[in-house]
Design a protein around this motif. Structure first.
Motif, PDB file in Angstrom:
ATOM      1  N   TYR A  73      38.815  32.324 -34.303  1.00 38.80           N
ATOM      2  CA  TYR A  73      38.486  32.070 -32.445  1.00 38.80           C
ATOM      3  C   TYR A  73      38.466  30.380 -32.731  1.00 38.80           C
ATOM      4  CZ  TYR A  73      39.519  31.005 -27.950  1.00 38.80           C
ATOM      5  OH  TYR A  73      39.605  30.861 -26.172  1.00 38.80           O
ATOM      6  N   THR A  74      37.265  30.475 -32.917  1.00 39.04           N
ATOM      7  CA  THR A  74      35.811  28.967 -32.185  1.00 39.04           C
ATOM      8  C   THR A  74      36.075  28.164 -34.084  1.00 39.04           C
ATOM      9  OG1 THR A  74      33.856  30.101 -34.039  1.00 39.04           O
ATOM     10  CG2 THR A  74      34.386  30.580 -30.955  1.00 39.04           C
ATOM     11  N   GLY A  75      36.440  28.711 -35.088  1.00 36.58           N
ATOM     12  CA  GLY A  75      36.156  27.936 -35.930  1.00 36.58           C
ATOM     13  C   GLY A  75      34.321  28.060 -36.431  1.00 36.58           C
ATOM     14  N   LYS A  76      34.150  28.610 -36.114  1.00 38.06           N
ATOM     15  CA  LYS A  76      32.646  28.614 -35.974  1.00 38.06           C
ATOM     16  C   LYS A  76      32.064  29.549 -36.973  1.00 38.06           C
ATOM     17  CE  LYS A  76      31.229  26.853 -31.920  1.00 38.06           C
ATOM     18  NZ  LYS A  76      31.483  26.383 -30.097  1.00 38.06           N
ATOM     19  N   LYS A  77      30.997  29.649 -37.641  1.00 35.16           N
ATOM     20  CA  LYS A  77      30.483  30.716 -39.002  1.00 35.16           C
ATOM     21  C   LYS A  77      29.426  31.719 -38.628  1.00 35.16           C
ATOM     22  CE  LYS A  77      27.168  29.462 -42.275  1.00 35.16           C
ATOM     23  NZ  LYS A  77      27.054  28.707 -43.830  1.00 35.16           N
ATOM     24  N   PHE A  78      28.351  31.368 -37.830  1.00 36.55           N
ATOM     25  CA  PHE A  78      27.242  32.022 -37.440  1.00 36.55           C
ATOM     26  C   PHE A  78      27.239  33.005 -36.064  1.00 36.55           C
ATOM     27  CE2 PHE A  78      25.342  28.291 -39.063  1.00 36.55           C
ATOM     28  CZ  PHE A  78      24.526  29.219 -39.652  1.00 36.55           C
ATOM     29  N   VAL A  79      26.846  34.531 -36.253  1.00 37.90           N
ATOM     30  CA  VAL A  79      27.008  35.663 -35.337  1.00 37.90           C
ATOM     31  C   VAL A  79      25.152  36.058 -34.792  1.00 37.90           C
ATOM     32  CG1 VAL A  79      27.401  38.153 -35.815  1.00 37.90           C
ATOM     33  CG2 VAL A  79      29.209  36.524 -36.907  1.00 37.90           C
ATOM     34  N   ALA A  80      25.833  36.300 -33.713  1.00 39.89           N
ATOM     35  CA  ALA A  80      24.524  35.909 -33.111  1.00 39.89           C
ATOM     36  C   ALA A  80      24.005  37.758 -32.668  1.00 39.89           C
ATOM     37  CB  ALA A  80      23.658  35.517 -31.773  1.00 39.89           C
ATOM     38  N   MET A  81      23.501  38.536 -33.064  1.00 42.35           N
ATOM     39  CA  MET A  81      23.276  40.002 -32.685  1.00 42.35           C
ATOM     40  C   MET A  81      22.060  40.373 -32.047  1.00 42.35           C
ATOM     41  SD  MET A  81      23.090  41.948 -36.601  1.00 42.35           S
ATOM     42  CE  MET A  81      23.205  40.795 -37.312  1.00 42.35           C
ATOM     43  N   CYS A  82      21.894  41.398 -31.357  1.00 39.75           N
ATOM     44  CA  CYS A  82      20.925  41.389 -31.038  1.00 39.75           C
ATOM     45  C   CYS A  82      19.652  42.726 -31.917  1.00 39.75           C
ATOM     46  CB  CYS A  82      21.584  42.530 -29.663  1.00 39.75           C
ATOM     47  SG  CYS A  82      19.555  42.775 -28.260  1.00 39.75           S
ATOM     48  N   ALA A  83      18.500  41.766 -31.788  1.00 44.51           N
ATOM     49  CA  ALA A  83      17.771  42.751 -32.760  1.00 44.51           C
ATOM     50  C   ALA A  83      18.065  44.202 -32.574  1.00 44.51           C
ATOM     51  CB  ALA A  83      16.380  41.987 -33.228  1.00 44.51           C
ATOM     52  N   GLU A  84      17.601  44.741 -31.441  1.00 42.14           N
ATOM     53  CA  GLU A  84      16.954  45.567 -30.871  1.00 42.14           C
ATOM     54  C   GLU A  84      17.906  46.904 -31.001  1.00 42.14           C
ATOM     55  OE1 GLU A  84      15.817  43.000 -29.044  1.00 42.14           O
ATOM     56  OE2 GLU A  84      13.943  43.454 -30.047  1.00 42.14           O
ATOM     57  N   HIS A  85      19.315  46.484 -30.824  1.00 39.09           N
ATOM     58  CA  HIS A  85      20.630  47.460 -31.026  1.00 39.09           C
ATOM     59  C   HIS A  85      20.985  47.645 -32.454  1.00 39.09           C
ATOM     60  CE1 HIS A  85      21.498  45.768 -26.753  1.00 39.09           C
ATOM     61  NE2 HIS A  85      20.340  46.585 -27.218  1.00 39.09           N
ATOM     62  N   PRO A  86      20.206  49.425 -32.714  1.00 36.45           N
ATOM     63  CA  PRO A  86      20.287  49.552 -34.099  1.00 36.45           C
ATOM     64  C   PRO A  86      21.370  50.034 -35.279  1.00 36.45           C
ATOM     65  CG  PRO A  86      20.016  51.316 -32.932  1.00 36.45           C
ATOM     66  CD  PRO A  86      20.249  50.728 -31.399  1.00 36.45           C
ATOM     67  N   PHE A  87      22.893  49.858 -34.474  1.00 33.82           N
ATOM     68  CA  PHE A  87      23.566  49.894 -35.481  1.00 33.82           C
ATOM     69  C   PHE A  87      25.124  49.553 -34.912  1.00 33.82           C
ATOM     70  CE2 PHE A  87      26.907  52.163 -37.864  1.00 33.82           C
ATOM     71  CZ  PHE A  87      26.877  52.126 -39.061  1.00 33.82           C
ATOM     72  N   PHE A  88      25.627  48.192 -36.148  1.00 31.85           N
ATOM     73  CA  PHE A  88      26.900  47.914 -35.406  1.00 31.85           C
ATOM     74  C   PHE A  88      28.157  48.207 -36.758  1.00 31.85           C
ATOM     75  CE2 PHE A  88      23.576  44.807 -32.917  1.00 31.85           C
ATOM     76  CZ  PHE A  88      24.537  45.194 -32.130  1.00 31.85           C
ATOM     77  N   THR A  89      27.428  48.322 -37.891  1.00 34.34           N
ATOM     78  CA  THR A  89      28.554  48.144 -38.397  1.00 34.34           C
ATOM     79  C   THR A  89      28.364  48.741 -39.996  1.00 34.34           C
ATOM     80  OG1 THR A  89      30.691  47.583 -39.976  1.00 34.34           O
ATOM     81  CG2 THR A  89      28.829  45.962 -38.951  1.00 34.34           C
ATOM     82  N   TYR A  90      29.003  49.218 -41.017  1.00 31.27           N
ATOM     83  CA  TYR A  90      28.175  49.085 -42.431  1.00 31.27           C
ATOM     84  C   TYR A  90      29.093  48.555 -43.075  1.00 31.27           C
ATOM     85  CZ  TYR A  90      33.217  51.022 -42.957  1.00 31.27           C
ATOM     86  OH  TYR A  90      34.483  50.505 -43.658  1.00 31.27           O
ATOM     87  N   ASP A  91      28.707  47.409 -42.516  1.00 32.75           N
ATOM     88  CA  ASP A  91      29.631  46.204 -43.091  1.00 32.75           C
ATOM     89  C   ASP A  91      28.545  45.486 -43.597  1.00 32.75           C
ATOM     90  OD1 ASP A  91      32.690  46.767 -43.624  1.00 32.75           O
ATOM     91  OD2 ASP A  91      32.794  46.265 -42.213  1.00 32.75           O
ATOM     92  N   ASP A  92      28.722  44.603 -44.441  1.00 31.82           N
ATOM     93  CA  ASP A  92      27.666  43.458 -45.363  1.00 31.82           C
ATOM     94  C   ASP A  92      27.043  42.393 -43.668  1.00 31.82           C
ATOM     95  OD1 ASP A  92      28.344  44.456 -47.458  1.00 31.82           O
ATOM     96  OD2 ASP A  92      29.065  42.682 -47.920  1.00 31.82           O
ATOM     97  N   TRP A  93      27.786  42.211 -42.879  1.00 29.41           N
ATOM     98  CA  TRP A  93      27.260  41.062 -41.896  1.00 29.41           C
ATOM     99  C   TRP A  93      26.268  41.487 -41.240  1.00 29.41           C
ATOM    100  CZ3 TRP A  93      26.858  42.360 -36.953  1.00 29.41           C
ATOM    101  CH2 TRP A  93      28.315  42.899 -36.361  1.00 29.41           C
ATOM    102  N   PHE A  94      26.227  43.567 -41.169  1.00 26.17           N
ATOM    103  CA  PHE A  94      24.644  44.208 -40.932  1.00 26.17           C
ATOM    104  C   PHE A  94      24.143  44.589 -41.391  1.00 26.17           C
ATOM    105  CE2 PHE A  94      22.960  47.944 -39.047  1.00 26.17           C
ATOM    106  CZ  PHE A  94      22.548  47.290 -37.692  1.00 26.17           C
ATOM    107  N   ILE A  95      24.357  45.402 -42.199  1.00 23.39           N
ATOM    108  CA  ILE A  95      23.580  46.337 -42.614  1.00 23.39           C
ATOM    109  C   ILE A  95      22.806  45.214 -44.071  1.00 23.39           C
ATOM    110  CG2 ILE A  95      23.764  47.847 -45.117  1.00 23.39           C
ATOM    111  CD1 ILE A  95      24.059  49.113 -42.291  1.00 23.39           C
ATOM    112  N   GLY A  96      23.084  44.167 -44.264  1.00 27.37           N
ATOM    113  CA  GLY A  96      22.518  42.940 -44.983  1.00 27.37           C
ATOM    114  C   GLY A  96      21.240  42.706 -44.285  1.00 27.37           C
ATOM    115  N   THR A  97      21.349  42.946 -42.917  1.00 26.90           N
ATOM    116  CA  THR A  97      20.375  42.455 -42.276  1.00 26.90           C
ATOM    117  C   THR A  97      18.696  43.068 -41.716  1.00 26.90           C
ATOM    118  OG1 THR A  97      20.592  43.145 -40.263  1.00 26.90           O
ATOM    119  CG2 THR A  97      21.518  40.652 -40.581  1.00 26.90           C
ATOM    120  N   THR A  98      19.753  44.628 -42.487  1.00 30.46           N
ATOM    121  CA  THR A  98      18.320  45.222 -42.714  1.00 30.46           C
ATOM    122  C   THR A  98      17.517  45.877 -43.892  1.00 30.46           C
ATOM    123  OG1 THR A  98      19.906  47.606 -43.521  1.00 30.46           O
ATOM    124  CG2 THR A  98      20.056  47.369 -41.144  1.00 30.46           C
TER     125      THR A  98
END
Ligand SMILES: Cc1ncc(COP(=O)(O)O)c(C=O)c1O
Length: 451
Positions: free
Chosen positions: A126-151
């Motif tokens: 929708y935005t044509g942008k790349k970055f995703v800002a996620m809340c650090a204190e929230h322990p889980f969003f998905t098993y996919d790489d964009w999140f698990i890669g940050t653990t």
């Protein structure tokens, strides 16, 4: 029989969710369960436990709540998964969108991970942008790489997959502002849970976590963290996503977003939607959601969610009935009431044993958290294991605190009786050393680098 051994021989991790694994439970926990009814589960040897795990929070009315099970079974009898969209699917979509007046469209899936990832993909498209800002204190969003890669468990994930994932902190609007400053016009979306166990403030909008928040009637609403996040998203052209996997169908039938009087661009739900039947949902505004559609002649297409089992009718039937039950019985009011009594009761017992600085139940009443601290008042997994172990001895399985409509006065009395004994042992362990009382290994963090 060693069920654990058999499970591990066949299934990596011994279960289909890491939080169901042996390393998340004390040694005396039931290794395998056979069935559940109401708020109770049975192991393979017929031992009965009062359950606060509730299928990883997916069960909010109660195990095998008859009306809901029957509604699921009725859809199975209709064929369960047909070749084109089903009437039940249409009714489920109407039911979901009716709940959220700000939303126009819904895409269902089988797991929460699928819909959070879909929300990210849609935001980027929708935005044509790349970055995703996620809340650090929230322990889980998905098993996919964009999140698990940050653990710390990032093995198998290419660096590129996580290089566009950014983190900010809950109740710290400056941390999000800094990201927007550092990556101007490059952040596609901001994703967070509306809340966990901290109020999004300000105090004038509700400091008392035992009462359902009512931000609509609070003059300072715009000063709350959530409203500030929304404002920043708007200013910077980023999609604002609320992940209501845990808060949805608990804070209010219309989500925590209703209690904080805030409307996102996209929202994700799952867990308690269908009382344990597999269903998750991405809901949102038409202009974003329809990117996944096929009606706009000549528009570039987005491959949104498309799965063989996404149309399973039993889950839709169970979902529609779950919503009926929520309306008839005011399930969320029950969760708030039971949770307050649970919280007060547990904290009174901690006080009785003189350990209120070491064991406490905190957070919003509809979804309490228990904290275990050691002699130095540091949060302690050893003491968490001990508490869990002693509660199991008293017949209560309490890895965390998920509540359901089937938790009634009888269940509360049973819990408090078990907790009285467990906290007595806790008090002794604070003096004598926890090792003296633990019968096996301690629980380990899910996101650790090594076994
Ligand atoms: C806040 C949140 N988002 C997303 C998910 C992912 O859901 P699922 O386990 O259904 O894939 C979870 C699961 O724990 C969650 O707690």
């Amino acid at each position: 029989m060693d069920y654990s051994k058999r499970l591990h021989a066949l299934i990596p991790g011994g279960a289909h969710t890491y939080s169901r694994g042996d390393d998340q439970y004390p040694k005396n926990a039931p290794q395998i369960l056979s069935h559940g009814k109401g708020a109770w589960v049975w192991d393979a040897d017929g031992n009965k436990f009062l359950d606060y795990g509730l299928g990883l929070r997916s069960v909010t009315v109660g195990y095998d709540y008859e009306e809901i099970s029957e509604a699921g079974i009725a859809e199975i009898r209709k064929g369960n998964n047909l070749t084109r969209a089903s009437l039940t699917e249409l009714k489920a979509a109407e039911t979901m969108v009716d709940l959220f007046p700000w939303a126009d469209m819904v895409k269902f899936a089988k797991n929460g991970s699928i819909v959070t990832t879909a929300a990210i993909k849609l935001s980027r498209a929708y935005t044509g942008k790349k970055f995703v800002a996620m809340c650090a204190e929230h322990p889980f969003f998905t098993y996919d790489d964009w999140f698990i890669g940050t653990t710390p468990m990032d093995k198998g994930i290419p660096r590129e997959s996580k290089s566009s994932s950014l983190r900010f902190h809950y109740n710290n609007i400056d941390s999000l502002k800094k990201l927007f400053d550092k990556f101007p016009n490059q952040i596609a979306c901001v994703i967070l849970e509306p809340v966990t166990y901290l109020s999004p403030g300000p105090d004038t909008c509700g400091k008392d976590l035992s009462i359902k928040p009512d931000y609509k009637n609070c003059a300072d609403k715009e000063k709350s963290f959530l409203h500030q996040v929304k404002e920043l998203c708007k200013k910077n052209g980023a999609v604002f996503i609320l992940d209501e996997m845990i808060t949805g169908f608990r804070w209010d039938l219309q989500g925590a977003m209703k209690t904080y009087d805030i409307e996102p661009d996209l929202a994700t739900f799952g867990k308690g939607m269908a009382n344990g039947f597999a269903l998750a949902a991405l809901v949102g505004k038409k202009e974003i959601m329809e990117l996944g559609g096929i009606l706009k002649e000549g528009a570039e297409r987005v491959f949104l969610i498309s799965t063989t089992h996404g149309s399973e009718m039993s889950a839709f039937g169970a979902f529609i009935k779950t919503i009926d039950v929520y309306k008839q019985k005011d399930v969320t009011a029950h969760l708030w009431k039971y949770g307050k009594e649970f919280t007060d009761g547990m904290n009174a017992l901690a006080k009785k044993h003189g350990i209120q600085k070491f064991f406490s139940v905190e957070g919003y009443a509809c979804s309490p958290y228990y904290f275990t601290r050691d002699r130095n008042k540091d949060v302690s997994l050893d003491f968490r294991t001990l508490f869990s172990q002693e509660m199991i001895k008293g017949g209560v399985l309490i890895p965390w605190v998920a509540l359901s409509y089937s938790h009634t006065t009888e269940e509360l009395d049973f819990t408090l009786k078990a907790a009285d004994k467990a906290l007595e042992i806790y008090a002794r362990a604070l003096n004598d050393g926890v090792e003296k009382y633990l019968v096996g290994k301690s629980i380990k963090p899910v996101f650790r680098k090594y076994n």
